[in-house]
Design a protein around this motif. Structure first.
Motif, PDB file in Angstrom:
ATOM      1  N   THR A   1       1.064  -1.337   0.036  1.00 65.16           N
ATOM      2  CA  THR A   1      -0.117  -0.160  -0.005  1.00 65.16           C
ATOM      3  C   THR A   1       0.779   1.117   0.045  1.00 65.16           C
ATOM      4  OG1 THR A   1      -0.016  -0.377   2.271  1.00 65.16           O
ATOM      5  CG2 THR A   1      -1.753  -1.089   1.101  1.00 65.16           C
ATOM      6  N   GLN A   2       2.548   1.054   0.542  1.00 63.56           N
ATOM      7  CA  GLN A   2       2.849   2.299   0.336  1.00 63.56           C
ATOM      8  C   GLN A   2       4.861   1.793   0.205  1.00 63.56           C
ATOM      9  OE1 GLN A   2       0.942   3.441   4.454  1.00 63.56           O
ATOM     10  NE2 GLN A   2       2.358   5.689   4.285  1.00 63.56           N
ATOM     11  N   ALA A   3       5.443   3.070  -0.101  1.00 56.21           N
ATOM     12  CA  ALA A   3       6.316   3.276   0.068  1.00 56.21           C
ATOM     13  C   ALA A   3       7.167   4.132   0.268  1.00 56.21           C
ATOM     14  CB  ALA A   3       7.097   2.026  -0.941  1.00 56.21           C
ATOM     15  N   GLU A   4       8.110   3.775   1.705  1.00 54.30           N
ATOM     16  CA  GLU A   4       8.916   4.990   2.261  1.00 54.30           C
ATOM     17  C   GLU A   4      10.409   4.686   2.475  1.00 54.30           C
ATOM     18  OE1 GLU A   4       6.428   7.642   3.071  1.00 54.30           O
ATOM     19  OE2 GLU A   4       5.037   6.772   2.670  1.00 54.30           O
TER      20      GLU A   4
ATOM     21  N   SER B   1      12.618  -1.312   7.591  1.00 53.79           N
ATOM     22  CA  SER B   1      11.064  -2.535   7.884  1.00 53.79           C
ATOM     23  C   SER B   1      10.245  -2.333   6.851  1.00 53.79           C
ATOM     24  CB  SER B   1      11.382  -1.963   9.148  1.00 53.79           C
ATOM     25  OG  SER B   1      10.098  -0.942   9.552  1.00 53.79           O
ATOM     26  N   ILE B   2       8.873  -3.193   7.373  1.00 56.41           N
ATOM     27  CA  ILE B   2       8.225  -3.062   6.550  1.00 56.41           C
ATOM     28  C   ILE B   2       6.254  -2.575   7.773  1.00 56.41           C
ATOM     29  CG2 ILE B   2       7.802  -5.801   7.145  1.00 56.41           C
ATOM     30  CD1 ILE B   2       6.075  -5.749   4.547  1.00 56.41           C
ATOM     31  N   THR B   3       6.007  -2.272   7.413  1.00 48.21           N
ATOM     32  CA  THR B   3       5.036  -1.833   8.547  1.00 48.21           C
ATOM     33  C   THR B   3       3.933  -2.737   7.912  1.00 48.21           C
ATOM     34  OG1 THR B   3       5.706   0.240   8.681  1.00 48.21           O
ATOM     35  CG2 THR B   3       3.571   0.123   9.298  1.00 48.21           C
TER      36      THR B   3
ATOM     37  N   LEU C   1       7.156  -0.457   2.640  1.00 50.69           N
ATOM     38  CA  LEU C   1       8.184  -0.523   2.623  1.00 50.69           C
ATOM     39  C   LEU C   1       8.720   0.126   3.146  1.00 50.69           C
ATOM     40  CD1 LEU C   1       9.161  -4.124   2.465  1.00 50.69           C
ATOM     41  CD2 LEU C   1       6.838  -3.586   0.915  1.00 50.69           C
ATOM     42  N   ASN C   2       9.350   0.176   3.751  1.00 48.67           N
ATOM     43  CA  ASN C   2      10.094   1.499   4.547  1.00 48.67           C
ATOM     44  C   ASN C   2      12.288   1.001   4.432  1.00 48.67           C
ATOM     45  OD1 ASN C   2       8.217   2.625   5.962  1.00 48.67           O
ATOM     46  ND2 ASN C   2       8.345   0.943   7.295  1.00 48.67           N
ATOM     47  N   GLY C   3      12.373   2.683   4.122  1.00 50.42           N
ATOM     48  CA  GLY C   3      14.289   2.600   4.007  1.00 50.42           C
ATOM     49  C   GLY C   3      14.476   1.690   2.877  1.00 50.42           C
TER      50      GLY C   3
ATOM     51  N   LYS D   1      12.489  -2.299  -3.700  1.00 51.88           N
ATOM     52  CA  LYS D   1      12.085  -3.690  -4.162  1.00 51.88           C
ATOM     53  C   LYS D   1      10.637  -3.607  -4.652  1.00 51.88           C
ATOM     54  CE  LYS D   1      16.242  -5.363  -1.654  1.00 51.88           C
ATOM     55  NZ  LYS D   1      17.512  -5.455  -2.801  1.00 51.88           N
ATOM     56  N   VAL D   2      10.151  -2.612  -3.949  1.00 54.43           N
ATOM     57  CA  VAL D   2       8.267  -2.846  -4.423  1.00 54.43           C
ATOM     58  C   VAL D   2       7.698  -1.793  -5.223  1.00 54.43           C
ATOM     59  CG1 VAL D   2       8.123  -4.339  -2.340  1.00 54.43           C
ATOM     60  CG2 VAL D   2       7.835  -1.762  -2.047  1.00 54.43           C
TER      61      VAL D   2
END
Length: 116
Positions: free
Chosen positions: A16-19, A25-27, A71-73, A78-79
């Motif tokens: 739903t998001q990529a930050e 990490s992954i929220t 997906l964070n950082g 990768k997404v």
């Protein structure tokens, strides 16, 4: 002998998001974490069905009921939003225990919500 086996899997969730500008990490929606018996900071393996990427990170608790999978950082590279992921955690146990162990499998709907 101790071996690693699949502990739990969240099968086919949608990103739903990529930050990118976040400390890795992954929220994940807390409902999904609870259903899969995954705890915050647990090591996870992620498989992206859209591009074949496989990577490891750790879980962060997301707001319950939102369906968030972010997906964070560095892993954000990768997404793409909308990609389909498989999220897996593993446990180490003696072989005889592993033979009897049944992993927890979670199959959310198209909006990352638990099926009722």
């Amino acid at each position: 002998m101790i071996i690693e086996v699949l502990k739990s899997k969240i099968h086919r969730v949608k990103v739903t998001q990529a930050e990118l500008n976040y400390v890795g990490s992954i929220t994940i929606d807390e409902d999904l974490l609870d259903a899969a018996n995954i705890i915050p900071n647990e090591k996870l393996q992620i498989v992206n069905n859209n591009n074949g990427e496989r990577f490891e990170t750790y879980a962060i608790k997301g707001e319950r009921g939102t369906g968030i999978v972010c997906l964070n950082g560095a892993t954000a590279r990768k997404v793409q939003v909308g990609d389909i992921l498989i999220i897996m955690s593993y446990a180490a146990m003696p072989v005889e225990q592993a033979k009897q162990y049944k992993p927890i499998l979670v199959f959310p709907d198209d909006n990352n919500r638990l099926l009722k």
